[in-house]
Design a protein around this motif. Structure first.
Motif, short mmCIF file in Angstrom:
data_model
loop_
_atom_site.label_atom_id
_atom_site.label_comp_id
_atom_site.label_asym_id
_atom_site.label_seq_id
_atom_site.Cartn_x
_atom_site.Cartn_y
_atom_site.Cartn_z
N THR A 13 -89.81 -3.19 45.45
CA THR A 13 -89.04 -3.19 44.18
C THR A 13 -87.72 -2.07 44.20
OG1 THR A 13 -90.91 -3.81 42.72
CG2 THR A 13 -88.97 -2.76 41.75
N ALA A 14 -86.82 -2.35 44.02
CA ALA A 14 -85.52 -1.62 43.98
C ALA A 14 -84.98 -1.31 45.13
CB ALA A 14 -85.83 -0.12 43.24
N SER A 15 -85.34 -2.08 46.15
CA SER A 15 -84.65 -1.74 47.45
C SER A 15 -83.31 -2.56 47.54
CB SER A 15 -85.40 -2.63 48.79
OG SER A 15 -85.48 -4.05 48.58
N GLY A 16 -82.74 -3.23 47.03
CA GLY A 16 -81.59 -3.56 46.98
C GLY A 16 -80.63 -2.66 45.87
N CYS A 17 -81.47 -2.07 44.69
CA CYS A 17 -80.59 -1.31 43.80
C CYS A 17 -80.32 0.06 44.59
CB CYS A 17 -81.58 -1.04 42.70
SG CYS A 17 -81.88 -2.18 41.60
N SER A 18 -81.18 0.41 45.33
CA SER A 18 -81.40 1.92 46.13
C SER A 18 -80.03 1.78 47.24
CB SER A 18 -82.44 2.03 46.59
OG SER A 18 -83.60 2.06 45.57
N LEU A 19 -80.02 0.63 47.66
CA LEU A 19 -78.94 0.47 48.66
C LEU A 19 -77.62 0.55 48.06
CD1 LEU A 19 -77.66 -0.44 51.32
CD2 LEU A 19 -77.85 -2.77 50.67
N GLY A 20 -77.40 0.21 46.67
CA GLY A 20 -76.35 0.52 45.90
C GLY A 20 -75.93 2.00 45.79
N ALA A 21 -77.01 2.79 45.59
CA ALA A 21 -76.83 4.31 45.54
C ALA A 21 -76.54 4.79 46.90
CB ALA A 21 -78.05 4.66 45.05
N LEU A 22 -76.93 4.23 48.01
CA LEU A 22 -76.72 4.84 49.08
C LEU A 22 -75.10 4.42 49.48
CD1 LEU A 22 -77.71 6.23 51.59
CD2 LEU A 22 -78.32 4.08 52.64
N VAL A 23 -74.73 3.51 48.97
CA VAL A 23 -73.32 3.13 49.20
C VAL A 23 -72.64 4.04 48.26
CG1 VAL A 23 -71.52 1.20 48.65
CG2 VAL A 23 -73.47 0.52 49.57
N PHE A 41 -87.77 5.21 43.28
CA PHE A 41 -87.57 4.86 44.57
C PHE A 41 -86.02 5.11 45.00
CE2 PHE A 41 -86.62 1.59 47.91
CZ PHE A 41 -87.57 1.97 48.79
N MET A 42 -85.03 4.77 44.15
CA MET A 42 -83.57 5.29 44.31
C MET A 42 -83.52 6.68 44.82
SD MET A 42 -80.32 4.72 41.87
CE MET A 42 -80.45 2.87 42.16
N ALA A 43 -84.21 7.46 43.72
CA ALA A 43 -83.83 8.88 44.36
C ALA A 43 -84.50 9.47 45.67
CB ALA A 43 -84.71 9.91 43.05
N ASN A 44 -85.62 8.79 46.07
CA ASN A 44 -86.29 9.08 47.35
C ASN A 44 -85.49 8.37 48.32
OD1 ASN A 44 -88.52 10.36 46.40
ND2 ASN A 44 -89.80 8.66 46.17
N VAL A 45 -84.97 7.52 48.03
CA VAL A 45 -83.94 7.02 49.21
C VAL A 45 -82.81 7.80 49.66
CG1 VAL A 45 -82.11 4.94 49.71
CG2 VAL A 45 -84.38 4.49 49.09
N LEU A 46 -81.94 8.18 48.41
CA LEU A 46 -80.88 9.39 48.46
C LEU A 46 -81.21 10.39 49.27
CD1 LEU A 46 -79.10 8.58 45.36
CD2 LEU A 46 -78.33 7.66 47.41
N LEU A 47 -82.32 11.09 48.83
CA LEU A 47 -82.96 12.41 49.51
C LEU A 47 -83.45 12.15 50.97
CD1 LEU A 47 -85.20 13.43 46.62
CD2 LEU A 47 -83.23 14.54 47.47
N SER A 48 -83.75 10.99 51.33
CA SER A 48 -84.18 10.89 52.60
C SER A 48 -83.27 10.74 53.48
CB SER A 48 -85.31 9.63 52.81
OG SER A 48 -86.39 9.99 52.01
N ALA A 49 -82.07 10.00 53.04
CA ALA A 49 -80.92 9.38 53.85
C ALA A 49 -79.86 10.62 53.99
CB ALA A 49 -80.18 8.38 53.07
N GLY A 50 -79.98 11.84 53.05
CA GLY A 50 -79.21 12.90 53.27
C GLY A 50 -78.31 13.23 52.13
N ALA A 51 -78.61 12.53 51.01
CA ALA A 51 -77.79 12.70 49.90
C ALA A 51 -78.71 13.43 48.60
CB ALA A 51 -77.31 11.62 49.29
N SER A 52 -78.05 13.72 47.54
CA SER A 52 -78.68 14.47 46.52
C SER A 52 -78.51 13.58 45.37
CB SER A 52 -78.31 15.76 46.00
OG SER A 52 -78.33 16.52 47.35
N PRO A 53 -79.82 12.89 44.77
CA PRO A 53 -79.53 11.89 43.50
C PRO A 53 -79.66 12.95 42.08
CG PRO A 53 -82.05 12.23 44.07
CD PRO A 53 -81.05 13.18 45.13
N ALA A 54 -78.88 12.51 40.97
CA ALA A 54 -79.17 13.22 39.77
C ALA A 54 -79.07 11.90 38.87
CB ALA A 54 -77.78 13.82 39.54
N MET A 55 -80.38 11.74 37.93
CA MET A 55 -80.54 10.53 37.02
C MET A 55 -79.88 11.11 35.90
SD MET A 55 -81.62 9.55 39.93
CE MET A 55 -82.26 8.21 40.89
N VAL A 56 -78.57 11.31 35.55
CA VAL A 56 -78.21 11.76 34.34
C VAL A 56 -77.64 10.45 33.81
CG1 VAL A 56 -76.74 13.11 33.10
CG2 VAL A 56 -77.30 14.05 35.32
N ASP A 57 -78.41 10.14 32.64
CA ASP A 57 -77.82 8.73 32.27
C ASP A 57 -77.91 8.65 30.55
OD1 ASP A 57 -80.81 8.82 31.56
OD2 ASP A 57 -81.19 7.15 32.70
#
Length: 281
Positions: free
Chosen positions: A204-214, A36-52
């Motif tokens: 699920t993960a709506s708050g976590c994904s807000l952190g990524a958008l921040v 969900f976090m990856a999709n939030v970032l992509l839809s908002a205009g950013a690019s996600p990378a889950m390098v962890d």
């Protein structure tokens, strides 16, 4: 970066900058939130990378414009990756966001969060319980839920400004605290943004994904405006999605759509936003 007082024009400018620059955000996050976090970032205009992983986490910071650290499901390997990435971000002076899930409720992750604070996150973002817990205030620091009113977290958020440029507590009305420094001393500021939908806690993960958008917004504007802009983007998209749906599953789908579709006119129509100076009691 200097802290400025956000307004509608600065929010719109940050939103346009996000779409133009498409910042790459490294997400070291909990296992529940990844998709969900990856999709939030992509839809908002950013690019996600889950390098962890510990082998690559620090190296990837060199390429990322922002970093989010989420303590939702920590493991020893994940924490090692977080530590390495934070150290590199600090060395390169790149913005990073700490989401201290349950840091005030569980001792191991609480110590991890305390250690991370020494590296001065650009922003700390959580729900009210998490912000209170991280600051060490009060006994009602359950951390996993959002039962505390964000208004009750303001003093805790102010104390955390010793470690971060801005602190936000999300809820029905998001509360975001920052401070500015002048020759005459420091001033504390509080921004309030009315949340987008009562369906958010059921996704699920709506708050976590807000952190990524921040984290994405911190790469295109100053920290206070970044947090306000991210919360505003979320709230406006949530309000628009809420008008189209009557159940959380449909809301989740429409929310992703509206993150992508939101316009300047939507901010002007749907955003309920204020900023005030906090005066000491």
């Amino acid at each position: 970066m200097a802290i400025n007082i956000p307004n509608l024009d600065s929010i719109l400018a940050a939103h346009q900058a996000l779409k133009n620059q498409k910042p790459l955000v490294q997400c070291i996050t909990n296992s529940v939130s990844v998709n969900f976090m990856a999709n939030v970032l992509l839809s908002a205009g950013a690019s996600p990378a889950m390098v962890d992983n510990p082998e690559e986490a620090a190296e990837f910071v060199n390429f990322a414009q922002g970093l989010v650290i989420n303590l939702g499901t920590p493991t020893s390997a994940l924490v090692e990756a977080m530590q390495l990435a934070i150290q590199q971000a600090s060395h390169l002076k790149k913005p990073w966001v700490l989401d201290p899930i349950a840091a005030g409720a569980l001792s191991w992750r609480g110590q991890i969060a305390a250690d991370f604070l020494s590296f001065k996150p650009t922003v700390i973002r959580g729900n009210a319980s998490e912000i209170i817990g991280l600051a060490g205030l009060g006994a009602n620091s359950r951390g996993f839920d959002s039962s505390n009113d964000p208004a009750h977290s303001v003093e805790a958020a102010k104390s955390l400004l010793d470690h971060a440029s801005a602190v936000s507590a999300s809820g029905e009305i998001d509360h975001i605290v920052a401070k500015t420094s002048h020759e005459t001393g420091e001033k504390f500021w509080l921004a309030k943004i009315k949340g987008g939908s009562h369906f958010f806690p059921l996704v699920t993960a709506s708050g976590c994904s807000l952190g990524a958008l921040v984290a994405a917004y911190t790469s295109v504007t100053d920290p206070f405006n970044a947090v306000v802009s991210a919360h505003a983007h979320y709230a406006v998209a949530g309000k628009k999605a809420h008008l189209k749906t009557d159940a959380p599953g449909d809301f989740q789908r429409e929310f992703i759509n509206e993150l992508y579709n939101v316009t300047a006119d939507d901010f002007e129509q749907y955003l309920e936003f204020s900023v005030e100076e906090l005066v000491a009691a």
